[in-house]
Motif scaffolding. Structure first.
Motif, PDB file in Angstrom:
ATOM      1  N   ALA A   1       5.290 -14.840  30.618  1.00 24.23           N
ATOM      2  CA  ALA A   1       6.685 -14.284  30.264  1.00 24.23           C
ATOM      3  C   ALA A   1       7.420 -14.243  31.588  1.00 24.23           C
ATOM      4  CB  ALA A   1       6.481 -12.771  29.835  1.00 24.23           C
ATOM      5  N   THR A   2       8.447 -14.680  31.073  1.00 19.59           N
ATOM      6  CA  THR A   2       9.475 -14.610  32.320  1.00 19.59           C
ATOM      7  C   THR A   2      10.775 -13.593  31.921  1.00 19.59           C
ATOM      8  OG1 THR A   2      11.099 -16.169  30.978  1.00 19.59           O
ATOM      9  CG2 THR A   2       9.324 -17.241  32.188  1.00 19.59           C
ATOM     10  N   GLY A   3      10.741 -12.746  30.735  1.00 23.26           N
ATOM     11  CA  GLY A   3      11.689 -11.843  30.615  1.00 23.26           C
ATOM     12  C   GLY A   3      12.980 -12.251  30.686  1.00 23.26           C
ATOM     13  N   THR A   4      13.881 -11.668  31.533  1.00 25.57           N
ATOM     14  CA  THR A   4      15.388 -11.907  31.659  1.00 25.57           C
ATOM     15  C   THR A   4      15.683 -12.793  32.954  1.00 25.57           C
ATOM     16  OG1 THR A   4      15.436  -9.962  33.138  1.00 25.57           O
ATOM     17  CG2 THR A   4      16.086  -9.898  30.652  1.00 25.57           C
ATOM     18  N   PHE A   5      14.240 -13.546  33.452  1.00 24.06           N
ATOM     19  CA  PHE A   5      14.673 -14.385  34.767  1.00 24.06           C
ATOM     20  C   PHE A   5      14.175 -15.813  34.316  1.00 24.06           C
ATOM     21  CE2 PHE A   5      14.456 -10.019  36.153  1.00 24.06           C
ATOM     22  CZ  PHE A   5      15.274 -10.115  37.472  1.00 24.06           C
ATOM     23  N   ALA A   6      14.353 -16.851  35.369  1.00 25.76           N
ATOM     24  CA  ALA A   6      13.985 -18.300  34.898  1.00 25.76           C
ATOM     25  C   ALA A   6      12.580 -18.429  35.182  1.00 25.76           C
ATOM     26  CB  ALA A   6      14.802 -18.961  36.112  1.00 25.76           C
ATOM     27  N   ASN A   7      11.712 -17.737  35.792  1.00 20.16           N
ATOM     28  CA  ASN A   7      10.158 -17.806  35.895  1.00 20.16           C
ATOM     29  C   ASN A   7       9.637 -16.541  35.966  1.00 20.16           C
ATOM     30  OD1 ASN A   7       9.443 -17.416  38.845  1.00 20.16           O
ATOM     31  ND2 ASN A   7      11.091 -19.100  39.248  1.00 20.16           N
ATOM     32  N   PRO A   8       8.338 -16.675  35.693  1.00 22.74           N
ATOM     33  CA  PRO A   8       7.422 -15.457  35.762  1.00 22.74           C
ATOM     34  C   PRO A   8       7.246 -14.787  37.255  1.00 22.74           C
ATOM     35  CG  PRO A   8       6.138 -16.975  34.871  1.00 22.74           C
ATOM     36  CD  PRO A   8       7.391 -17.742  35.216  1.00 22.74           C
ATOM     37  N   ASN A   9       7.195 -15.623  38.116  1.00 24.68           N
ATOM     38  CA  ASN A   9       7.237 -14.843  39.582  1.00 24.68           C
ATOM     39  C   ASN A   9       8.414 -14.278  39.623  1.00 24.68           C
ATOM     40  OD1 ASN A   9       4.590 -16.071  39.946  1.00 24.68           O
ATOM     41  ND2 ASN A   9       5.415 -17.819  40.791  1.00 24.68           N
ATOM     42  N   LEU A  10       9.423 -14.510  39.398  1.00 31.13           N
ATOM     43  CA  LEU A  10      10.703 -13.655  39.516  1.00 31.13           C
ATOM     44  C   LEU A  10      10.763 -12.173  38.767  1.00 31.13           C
ATOM     45  CD1 LEU A  10      13.359 -16.422  39.584  1.00 31.13           C
ATOM     46  CD2 LEU A  10      12.474 -15.018  41.715  1.00 31.13           C
TER      47      LEU A  10
ATOM     48  N   ALA B   1      14.164  -5.569  31.136  1.00 32.97           N
ATOM     49  CA  ALA B   1      13.263  -6.665  31.305  1.00 32.97           C
ATOM     50  C   ALA B   1      11.805  -6.422  30.829  1.00 32.97           C
ATOM     51  CB  ALA B   1      13.432  -6.640  33.073  1.00 32.97           C
ATOM     52  N   ALA B   2      11.440  -5.400  31.005  1.00 31.29           N
ATOM     53  CA  ALA B   2       9.854  -5.147  30.514  1.00 31.29           C
ATOM     54  C   ALA B   2       9.937  -5.695  28.844  1.00 31.29           C
ATOM     55  CB  ALA B   2       9.414  -3.854  30.811  1.00 31.29           C
ATOM     56  N   THR B   3      10.564  -4.893  28.224  1.00 29.31           N
ATOM     57  CA  THR B   3      10.774  -5.430  26.722  1.00 29.31           C
ATOM     58  C   THR B   3      10.914  -6.685  26.388  1.00 29.31           C
ATOM     59  OG1 THR B   3      12.771  -4.487  26.649  1.00 29.31           O
ATOM     60  CG2 THR B   3      11.224  -2.704  26.062  1.00 29.31           C
ATOM     61  N   SER B   4      11.825  -7.330  27.063  1.00 26.88           N
ATOM     62  CA  SER B   4      12.022  -8.670  26.997  1.00 26.88           C
ATOM     63  C   SER B   4      10.784  -9.551  27.070  1.00 26.88           C
ATOM     64  CB  SER B   4      13.290  -9.073  27.830  1.00 26.88           C
ATOM     65  OG  SER B   4      13.339 -10.574  27.643  1.00 26.88           O
ATOM     66  N   ALA B   5      10.109  -9.238  28.174  1.00 23.04           N
ATOM     67  CA  ALA B   5       8.836  -9.840  28.153  1.00 23.04           C
ATOM     68  C   ALA B   5       7.865  -9.841  27.457  1.00 23.04           C
ATOM     69  CB  ALA B   5       8.357  -9.470  29.783  1.00 23.04           C
ATOM     70  N   PHE B   6       7.539  -8.442  26.960  1.00 16.76           N
ATOM     71  CA  PHE B   6       6.659  -8.170  25.810  1.00 16.76           C
ATOM     72  C   PHE B   6       6.863  -9.036  24.688  1.00 16.76           C
ATOM     73  CE2 PHE B   6       4.710  -4.839  28.304  1.00 16.76           C
ATOM     74  CZ  PHE B   6       3.466  -4.984  28.393  1.00 16.76           C
ATOM     75  N   ALA B   7       8.441  -8.952  24.326  1.00 15.33           N
ATOM     76  CA  ALA B   7       8.883  -9.703  23.112  1.00 15.33           C
ATOM     77  C   ALA B   7       8.481 -11.245  23.156  1.00 15.33           C
ATOM     78  CB  ALA B   7      10.312  -9.602  22.714  1.00 15.33           C
ATOM     79  N   GLN B   8       8.559 -11.733  24.327  1.00 10.35           N
ATOM     80  CA  GLN B   8       8.216 -13.001  24.294  1.00 10.35           C
ATOM     81  C   GLN B   8       6.722 -13.532  24.194  1.00 10.35           C
ATOM     82  OE1 GLN B   8       9.582 -13.942  28.391  1.00 10.35           O
ATOM     83  NE2 GLN B   8      11.608 -14.567  27.826  1.00 10.35           N
ATOM     84  N   VAL B   9       5.971 -12.559  24.534  1.00  8.39           N
ATOM     85  CA  VAL B   9       4.430 -12.574  24.345  1.00  8.39           C
ATOM     86  C   VAL B   9       4.124 -12.364  23.049  1.00  8.39           C
ATOM     87  CG1 VAL B   9       2.285 -11.927  25.153  1.00  8.39           C
ATOM     88  CG2 VAL B   9       3.930 -12.340  26.921  1.00  8.39           C
ATOM     89  N   THR B  10       4.599 -11.053  22.349  1.00 12.55           N
ATOM     90  CA  THR B  10       4.242 -10.957  21.002  1.00 12.55           C
ATOM     91  C   THR B  10       4.853 -11.850  20.069  1.00 12.55           C
ATOM     92  OG1 THR B  10       5.942  -9.459  20.932  1.00 12.55           O
ATOM     93  CG2 THR B  10       3.882  -8.495  21.782  1.00 12.55           C
ATOM     94  N   ASN B  11       6.073 -12.470  20.132  1.00 19.23           N
ATOM     95  CA  ASN B  11       6.553 -13.325  19.171  1.00 19.23           C
ATOM     96  C   ASN B  11       6.260 -14.893  19.499  1.00 19.23           C
ATOM     97  OD1 ASN B  11       8.173 -11.656  17.473  1.00 19.23           O
ATOM     98  ND2 ASN B  11       8.721 -10.682  19.642  1.00 19.23           N
ATOM     99  N   GLU B  12       5.452 -15.091  20.783  1.00 19.74           N
ATOM    100  CA  GLU B  12       4.946 -16.387  21.063  1.00 19.74           C
ATOM    101  C   GLU B  12       6.151 -17.182  21.409  1.00 19.74           C
ATOM    102  OE1 GLU B  12       2.109 -17.852  18.430  1.00 19.74           O
ATOM    103  OE2 GLU B  12       0.564 -16.462  18.937  1.00 19.74           O
ATOM    104  N   VAL B  13       7.088 -16.736  21.995  1.00 21.49           N
ATOM    105  CA  VAL B  13       8.398 -17.680  22.362  1.00 21.49           C
ATOM    106  C   VAL B  13       8.115 -18.446  23.626  1.00 21.49           C
ATOM    107  CG1 VAL B  13      10.647 -17.301  23.175  1.00 21.49           C
ATOM    108  CG2 VAL B  13       9.840 -15.580  21.633  1.00 21.49           C
ATOM    109  N   PRO B  14       8.227 -19.683  23.231  1.00 20.73           N
ATOM    110  CA  PRO B  14       7.983 -20.855  24.614  1.00 20.73           C
ATOM    111  C   PRO B  14       8.784 -20.498  25.778  1.00 20.73           C
ATOM    112  CG  PRO B  14       8.343 -21.851  22.503  1.00 20.73           C
ATOM    113  CD  PRO B  14       8.663 -20.384  22.286  1.00 20.73           C
ATOM    114  N   THR B  15       8.148 -20.145  27.063  1.00 21.46           N
ATOM    115  CA  THR B  15       9.004 -20.050  28.277  1.00 21.46           C
ATOM    116  C   THR B  15       9.213 -21.335  29.285  1.00 21.46           C
ATOM    117  OG1 THR B  15       6.943 -19.192  29.379  1.00 21.46           O
ATOM    118  CG2 THR B  15       8.359 -17.709  28.095  1.00 21.46           C
ATOM    119  N   GLY B  16       7.836 -22.226  28.940  1.00 20.37           N
ATOM    120  CA  GLY B  16       7.806 -23.372  29.772  1.00 20.37           C
ATOM    121  C   GLY B  16       6.677 -23.215  30.731  1.00 20.37           C
ATOM    122  N   PHE B  17       6.239 -21.855  30.806  1.00 23.22           N
ATOM    123  CA  PHE B  17       5.205 -21.510  31.739  1.00 23.22           C
ATOM    124  C   PHE B  17       3.849 -21.165  30.700  1.00 23.22           C
ATOM    125  CE2 PHE B  17       9.101 -20.840  33.771  1.00 23.22           C
ATOM    126  CZ  PHE B  17       8.895 -21.525  35.040  1.00 23.22           C
TER     127      PHE B  17
END
Length: 423
Positions: A166-175, A128-144
């Motif tokens: 970052a949302t990682g492997t979840f639907a939203n950041p809070n989860l 979950a953590a590496t997925s989150a960092f990948a979204q941030v470092t690669n500027e992957v749109p999450t909708g949030f």
């Protein structure tokens, strides 16, 4: 017979792995294999049966939460069948409770299984953590997105200063934040199983990566909860073993008083209109719904009911508070059941930590952070988080005797040597 017994004993651990991997990544399909039996439910059922076969004693599954769980179930069953609501959420609750007893049974029948649980937690947290960092470092749109710690913005119009949440492997950041707050302390338990210093450094590095991933969610509640969990982790490790019986009772009393104070504060705020904005509206609506529906509005229906009660057309998924959400959905019985679960779980974790149980220490840190986040959110509204929450509760409750008057502990995950703590 030895190979057969070894195979049967492996089934509960495999079931635990399936539950944890699914909670982390939604790995297994939600569609039922047959009837209402999904892959995860089949795994939980198989794990419970295998545990009952290898350790056919009532004490294997008995815990101090049994009465609280019975009250929780009473409220859930009453609101479902008396209210005539769909029973799918009740099946989800039963699956989560099955996960709790699966973990208790695994820990009681196989005392060293905490090592496997810790290793699985490490794998899940890393995913979950590496997925989150990948979204941030690669500027992957999450909708949030946010322009700062306090301001949500639309990602398309946020401008150059907007930051992806970052949302990682979840639907939203809070989860994602709630998942990491709950499971990262358990993942750090892996360090206790390793004698080599470099291996422990690697585990701590993954833990730091996970706490860093909480920051990438820009979840205010998540960041505060993670910080609180870390403080409790350090404090419980050094302070709890030095507390006597009266020290534990004092901490329990303080915890009860704090819980009562939070409950009263939320009640007062819920009557104060829009004093706390959106969450204040949700809390007020939850209290009003409980007054109008003593048995609750039905499991999984709090979001729709709160949305209908709050003016302005805003959509709510839940009541933004775990205990008020149970009050709205399952009435007074549901609220009392969850309050008892909270108090007993925290008190048991404190006791286990005092008796030098490392599992008790990390469990106390995980539950403290999660309960803190749950005062302004309800991440366990998602089935994957709910399963994980009850799994962590099982890890903690297996560390203390099932009866209130019993002495000793059926299992113990202890210090670096892995030996039992001296009593």
């Amino acid at each position: 017979m030895a190979p057969v017994r070894a195979t049967v004993q492996a089934v509960p651990l495999v079931a635990t792995a399936i539950v944890m991997l699914d909670a982390a990544t939604d790995f297994f399909p939600d569609a039922p294999l047959v009837g209402v039996i999904t892959p995860v439910r089949l795994a939980v059922l198989a794990g419970l049966i295998a545990t009952a076969v290898t350790a056919p004693r009532p004490a294997t599954f008995r815990t101090r939460l049994d009465l609280a769980i019975a009250l929780l179930l009473l409220g859930a069953i009453a609101t479902t069948y008396v209210g005539g609501h769909p029973d799918a959420p009740l099946r989800a609750l039963l699956t989560a409770l099955g996960t709790f007893y699966l973990l208790v049974g695994v820990r009681r029948s196989q005392p060293e299984s905490w090592r496997a649980v810790a290793l699985l937690a490490l794998v899940c947290v890393a995913a979950a953590a590496t997925s989150a960092f990948a979204q941030v470092t690669n500027e992957v749109p999450t909708g949030f997105c946010r322009t700062g710690l306090f301001t949500d913005v639309d990602c398309d119009s946020g401008g150059a200063g907007s930051m992806i949440r970052a949302t990682g492997t979840f639907a939203n950041p809070n989860l994602l934040a709630a998942f990491l707050v709950l499971l990262t302390p358990i993942a750090l338990l892996t360090a206790v199983t390793m004698a080599e210093r470099t291996a422990r450094v690697a585990v701590v590095t993954v833990g730091l990566l996970a706490y860093g991933a909480v920051l990438t969610t820009f979840s205010r509640a998540g960041c505060v909860a993670a910080a609180a969990g870390l403080l409790v982790l350090g404090g419980a490790y050094w302070l709890a073993p030095r507390l006597g019986r009266w020290g534990v009772r004092t901490l329990t009393t303080v915890g009860l008083a704090g819980l009562a104070a939070v409950t009263v504060a939320l009640w007062v705020v819920s009557r104060a209109g829009d004093a706390l904005g959106v969450r204040g509206q949700a809390w007020k609506a939850a209290v009003d719904l409980a007054m109008d529906h003593p048995l609750g509005v039905g499991l999984g229906r709090a979001g729709d009911a709160v949305s209908a009660a709050v003016p302005g057309g805003r959509t709510f998924v839940h009541a933004h508070n775990m205990w008020l959400n149970w009050l709205a959905e399952a009435g007074v019985a549901g609220l009392l059941g969850m309050l008892l679960v909270t108090v007993i779980a925290v008190a048991s974790a404190v006791r286990a930590a005092r008796e030098k149980s490392v599992a008790g220490v990390v469990g106390l840190a995980a539950l403290t952070g999660f309960f803190l986040a749950a005062t302004v959110d309800h991440p366990a509204n998602l089935d994957r988080i709910a399963m994980l929450f009850w799994l962590v509760l099982g890890l903690v409750m297996a560390e203390v005797p099932g009866g209130w008057r019993e002495s000793g502990t059926p299992t113990r995950a202890t210090g670096k040597s892995g030996r039992r703590a001296r009593r």
